[in-house]
Design a protein around this motif. Structure first.
Motif, PDB file in Angstrom:
ATOM      1  N   GLU A 126       4.563 -29.273 -29.981  1.00 20.42           N
ATOM      2  CA  GLU A 126       4.549 -30.670 -30.427  1.00 20.42           C
ATOM      3  C   GLU A 126       5.327 -30.841 -31.720  1.00 20.42           C
ATOM      4  O   GLU A 126       5.096 -30.127 -32.701  1.00 20.42           O
ATOM      5  CB  GLU A 126       3.078 -31.123 -30.617  1.00 20.42           C
ATOM      6  N   TYR A 155      -7.244 -40.390 -19.083  1.00 18.82           N
ATOM      7  CA  TYR A 155      -8.601 -40.224 -19.618  1.00 18.82           C
ATOM      8  C   TYR A 155      -9.658 -40.829 -18.698  1.00 18.82           C
ATOM      9  O   TYR A 155     -10.836 -40.703 -18.962  1.00 18.82           O
ATOM     10  CB  TYR A 155      -8.708 -40.890 -21.001  1.00 18.82           C
ATOM     11  N   THR A 170      -0.817 -37.671 -20.155  1.00 20.19           N
ATOM     12  CA  THR A 170      -2.268 -37.664 -20.353  1.00 20.19           C
ATOM     13  C   THR A 170      -2.903 -38.710 -19.448  1.00 20.19           C
ATOM     14  O   THR A 170      -2.222 -39.641 -18.992  1.00 20.19           O
ATOM     15  CB  THR A 170      -2.645 -38.011 -21.810  1.00 20.19           C
ATOM     16  N   ASP A 228      -8.340 -30.688 -22.730  1.00 11.75           N
ATOM     17  CA  ASP A 228      -8.268 -30.167 -24.100  1.00 11.75           C
ATOM     18  C   ASP A 228      -9.642 -29.728 -24.570  1.00 11.75           C
ATOM     19  O   ASP A 228     -10.618 -30.479 -24.409  1.00 11.75           O
ATOM     20  CB  ASP A 228      -7.809 -31.283 -25.055  1.00 11.75           C
ATOM     21  N   VAL A 287       5.734 -33.925 -22.031  1.00 14.98           N
ATOM     22  CA  VAL A 287       4.438 -34.604 -21.946  1.00 14.98           C
ATOM     23  C   VAL A 287       4.443 -35.785 -22.914  1.00 14.98           C
ATOM     24  O   VAL A 287       5.044 -35.710 -23.988  1.00 14.98           O
ATOM     25  CB  VAL A 287       3.256 -33.638 -22.273  1.00 14.98           C
ATOM     26  N   LYS A 326      -6.723 -26.441 -22.530  1.00 20.06           N
ATOM     27  CA  LYS A 326      -5.697 -26.285 -23.572  1.00 20.06           C
ATOM     28  C   LYS A 326      -6.386 -26.133 -24.931  1.00 20.06           C
ATOM     29  O   LYS A 326      -7.352 -26.847 -25.214  1.00 20.06           O
ATOM     30  CB  LYS A 326      -4.734 -27.473 -23.578  1.00 20.06           C
ATOM     31  N   LEU A 384      -2.935 -34.116 -18.380  1.00 17.40           N
ATOM     32  CA  LEU A 384      -3.684 -33.569 -19.506  1.00 17.40           C
ATOM     33  C   LEU A 384      -4.753 -34.570 -19.916  1.00 17.40           C
ATOM     34  O   LEU A 384      -4.435 -35.714 -20.256  1.00 17.40           O
ATOM     35  CB  LEU A 384      -2.747 -33.313 -20.697  1.00 17.40           C
ATOM     36  N   VAL A 421       2.283 -25.877 -24.943  1.00 18.52           N
ATOM     37  CA  VAL A 421       2.794 -27.161 -25.432  1.00 18.52           C
ATOM     38  C   VAL A 421       3.344 -26.953 -26.832  1.00 18.52           C
ATOM     39  O   VAL A 421       2.715 -26.289 -27.663  1.00 18.52           O
ATOM     40  CB  VAL A 421       1.670 -28.243 -25.461  1.00 18.52           C
ATOM     41  N   HIS A 444      -1.039 -24.413 -27.518  1.00 12.50           N
ATOM     42  CA  HIS A 444      -0.479 -25.615 -28.164  1.00 12.50           C
ATOM     43  C   HIS A 444      -0.123 -25.234 -29.597  1.00 12.50           C
ATOM     44  O   HIS A 444      -1.006 -24.880 -30.387  1.00 12.50           O
ATOM     45  CB  HIS A 444      -1.529 -26.740 -28.117  1.00 12.50           C
ATOM     46  N   GLY A 489      -6.253 -35.251 -22.666  1.00  8.29           N
ATOM     47  CA  GLY A 489      -6.002 -34.863 -24.063  1.00  8.29           C
ATOM     48  C   GLY A 489      -7.144 -35.312 -24.965  1.00  8.29           C
ATOM     49  O   GLY A 489      -7.804 -36.320 -24.697  1.00  8.29           O
ATOM     50  N   ASP A 490      -7.294 -34.565 -26.069  1.00 10.49           N
ATOM     51  CA  ASP A 490      -8.279 -35.038 -27.046  1.00 10.49           C
ATOM     52  C   ASP A 490      -7.725 -36.238 -27.817  1.00 10.49           C
ATOM     53  O   ASP A 490      -8.403 -36.816 -28.662  1.00 10.49           O
ATOM     54  CB  ASP A 490      -8.743 -33.913 -27.983  1.00 10.49           C
ATOM     55  N   SER A 491      -6.477 -36.653 -27.466  1.00 12.88           N
ATOM     56  CA  SER A 491      -5.953 -37.934 -27.959  1.00 12.88           C
ATOM     57  C   SER A 491      -6.817 -39.078 -27.449  1.00 12.88           C
ATOM     58  O   SER A 491      -6.705 -40.211 -27.925  1.00 12.88           O
ATOM     59  CB  SER A 491      -4.495 -38.124 -27.525  1.00 12.88           C
ATOM     60  N   VAL A 538       1.723 -39.271 -24.160  1.00 11.34           N
ATOM     61  CA  VAL A 538       0.418 -39.930 -24.050  1.00 11.34           C
ATOM     62  C   VAL A 538       0.619 -41.186 -23.199  1.00 11.34           C
ATOM     63  O   VAL A 538       1.493 -42.010 -23.480  1.00 11.34           O
ATOM     64  CB  VAL A 538      -0.120 -40.267 -25.460  1.00 11.34           C
TER      65      VAL A 538
END
Ligand code: KIV
Length: 273
Positions: free
Chosen positions: A191, A33, A31, A92, A222, A122, A50, A189, A146, A52-54, A224
């Protein structure tokens, strides 16, 4: 140690990922950002980035991924895209931007692509969102699925433990994986599911399957970025390998700076005009 730099410096495409799976070359994905981190990650030779929405957790400090908005994902997506030359950039779709209604999902997808200039999107989910996935793909937007632990559904599960350990959930996951491939997803993906199940899905599907906490039998991995660099603290799932301890490095550096300022050691004569 320098990163693994591929001698193929062309921009990574979804087709290249498919070819990598076919020839058994593992796909690396992390990931990012923000612009600065994305530049480093891309320059070190990663295949896929990615957004990510993380970001909701690690950038904004929320407990879950649910609060992050479409506008915020577009902001992170734009920042990352500006820093990337080679990697495929996937954004995401955030919670609430695609689950309810296919046309709303399509509109959200088009906004992300138009405003962030990312390469793909995603979405979390299987059969329940398949209509939306098809609509987005029919608009020419590449989609990655995902399955397994889907953090946007945390309020349904109640915990972040391993998913699909029981046969019924495992069979639904395999069914959903096939549906996503048939709908035209370019990748998937998985998880936090048992390694044997992830390996089975990777073997049954033609599209690349990327795992996080899903063992080594899949087509790529993948993580984070803030977790693998050891910036985050107190999050120690079994699947996480830390490649650095930036928490310590940054804390020491900042502590040193504070001392230097307090002791009038910074700036010195060479550090001023
Ligand atoms: O948001 C994210 O970081 C993700 C990865 C964990 C796959 O979806």
């Amino acid at each position: 140690m320098a990163g693994y730099i591929s001698d193929d410096s062309r921009k990574v495409t979804t087709h290249r990922l498919f070819e990598m799976k076919q020839r058994g070359e593992k796909i690396s994905m992390l990931t990012s950002y923000d612009y600065t981190t994305a530049q480093i990650v891309d320059g070190a030779g990663i295949d896929v980035i990615l957004v990510g929405d993380s970001a909701s957790n690690v950038m904004a400090g929320n407990v879950t991924t649910l609060p992050i908005t479409l506008d915020q994902m577009i902001y992170h997506g734009k920042s990352v895209v500006r820093g990337v030359k080679r990697a495929l950039v996937i954004v995401d779709m955030p919670f609430g931007s695609y689950q309810g209604n296919e046309l709303e999902g399509l509109a959200s997808a088009i906004r992300i692509m138009k405003e962030s200039h990312a390469d793909a999107l995603k979405l979390e989910g299987g059969e329940e969102i398949i209509g939306t996935v098809k609509r987005i793909i029919s608009a020419g937007i590449p989609v990655m699925g995902h399955l397994g632990l889907m953090p946007q559904s945390i309020n349904k599960y109640g915990t972040y433990t391993v998913r699909a350990k029981e046969t019924e959930e495992a069979e639904k996951l395999v069914h959903d994986a096939h549906l996503l491939e048939e709908a035209g997803c370019f990748g998937l993906v998985l998880e936090k599911i048992p390694a044997s199940l992830a390996e089975r899905v990777a073997k049954e599907l033609c599209i690349p399957v990327i795992g996080i906490g899903a063992g080594g039998g899949v087509d790529g991995q993948v993580l984070v970025v803030t977790d693998m660099l050891g910036m985050t603290h107190g999050f120690n799932p079994r699947f996480l390998r830390r490649y650095a301890n930036l928490y310590e490095v940054m804390t020491n550096a900042i502590g040193q700076y504070v001392n230097d300022v307090k002791n009038c050691d910074f700036p010195n004569e060479k550090e001023q005009y």
